[in-house]
Design a protein around this motif. Structure first.
Motif, PDB file in Angstrom:
ATOM      1  N   ALA A 292       6.456   0.996   0.672  1.00 20.22           N
ATOM      2  CA  ALA A 292       6.600   1.260   2.103  1.00 20.22           C
ATOM      3  C   ALA A 292       7.393   2.539   2.338  1.00 20.22           C
ATOM      4  O   ALA A 292       7.236   3.195   3.346  1.00 20.22           O
TER       5      ALA A 292
ATOM      6  N   SER B  78       7.148   5.280   0.743  1.00 28.41           N
ATOM      7  CA  SER B  78       6.392   6.498   0.464  1.00 28.41           C
ATOM      8  C   SER B  78       5.285   6.723   1.488  1.00 28.41           C
ATOM      9  O   SER B  78       4.123   6.849   1.134  1.00 28.41           O
ATOM     10  N   SER B  79       5.639   6.749   2.745  1.00 35.39           N
ATOM     11  CA  SER B  79       4.649   7.010   3.783  1.00 35.39           C
ATOM     12  C   SER B  79       4.508   8.515   3.995  1.00 35.39           C
ATOM     13  O   SER B  79       5.393   9.292   3.680  1.00 35.39           O
TER      14      SER B  79
ATOM     15  N   GLU C 290       6.787  10.692  10.811  1.00 31.56           N
ATOM     16  CA  GLU C 290       6.055   9.759   9.968  1.00 31.56           C
ATOM     17  C   GLU C 290       4.692   9.522  10.609  1.00 31.56           C
ATOM     18  O   GLU C 290       4.567   9.521  11.831  1.00 31.56           O
ATOM     19  N   GLN C 291       3.667   9.324   9.791  1.00 32.34           N
ATOM     20  CA  GLN C 291       2.295   9.275  10.280  1.00 32.34           C
ATOM     21  C   GLN C 291       2.063   8.237  11.369  1.00 32.34           C
ATOM     22  O   GLN C 291       1.226   8.436  12.242  1.00 32.34           O
ATOM     23  N   ASN C 292       2.787   7.129  11.368  1.00 34.07           N
ATOM     24  CA  ASN C 292       2.619   6.098  12.391  1.00 34.07           C
ATOM     25  C   ASN C 292       3.646   6.211  13.509  1.00 34.07           C
ATOM     26  O   ASN C 292       3.710   5.353  14.375  1.00 34.07           O
TER      27      ASN C 292
ATOM     28  N   ASN D  66      11.249   9.288   2.836  1.00 30.55           N
ATOM     29  CA  ASN D  66      10.116   8.727   2.097  1.00 30.55           C
ATOM     30  C   ASN D  66      10.433   8.438   0.638  1.00 30.55           C
ATOM     31  O   ASN D  66       9.530   8.233  -0.175  1.00 30.55           O
TER      32      ASN D  66
END
Length: 90
Positions: free
Chosen positions: A11, A13-14, A30-32, A53
């Motif tokens: 988790a 390593s996003s 972060e992507q989300n 990350n």
């Protein structure tokens, strides 16, 4: 024997996007949209991304287009969905 989870499943390593916003500030997100921030320079944005990350530089993507910090996505992602007629137990 110690089991270690591979980085791709972790988790921590996003993917984190970094780039400049329209005002020239450096953004890391972060992507989300779970976390992110504004930074005075590229080095600080990368330092933050690596910290968040778990030191995985391969999971940082520098964008050539503008990126705006959007923390509203994190709020929507963290908010529990509620179905009408249900109630929270805790």
């Amino acid at each position: 024997m110690k089991l270690v989870e591979p980085p791709s499943c972790s988790a921590a390593s996003s993917i984190i996007f970094i780039g400049r916003n329209r005002r020239g500030q450096w953004v890391a997100q972060e992507q989300n949209g779970l976390y992110g921030g504004l930074f005075v320079n590229r080095a600080q944005a990368i330092k933050y991304a690596l910290f968040e990350n778990g030191q995985h530089p391969e999971m940082i993507v520098e964008l050539s287009r503008e990126i705006e910090l959007d923390m509203r996505r994190a709020t929507r992602a963290a908010a529990p969905s509620r179905t009408p007629g249900t109630r929270r137990l805790a």
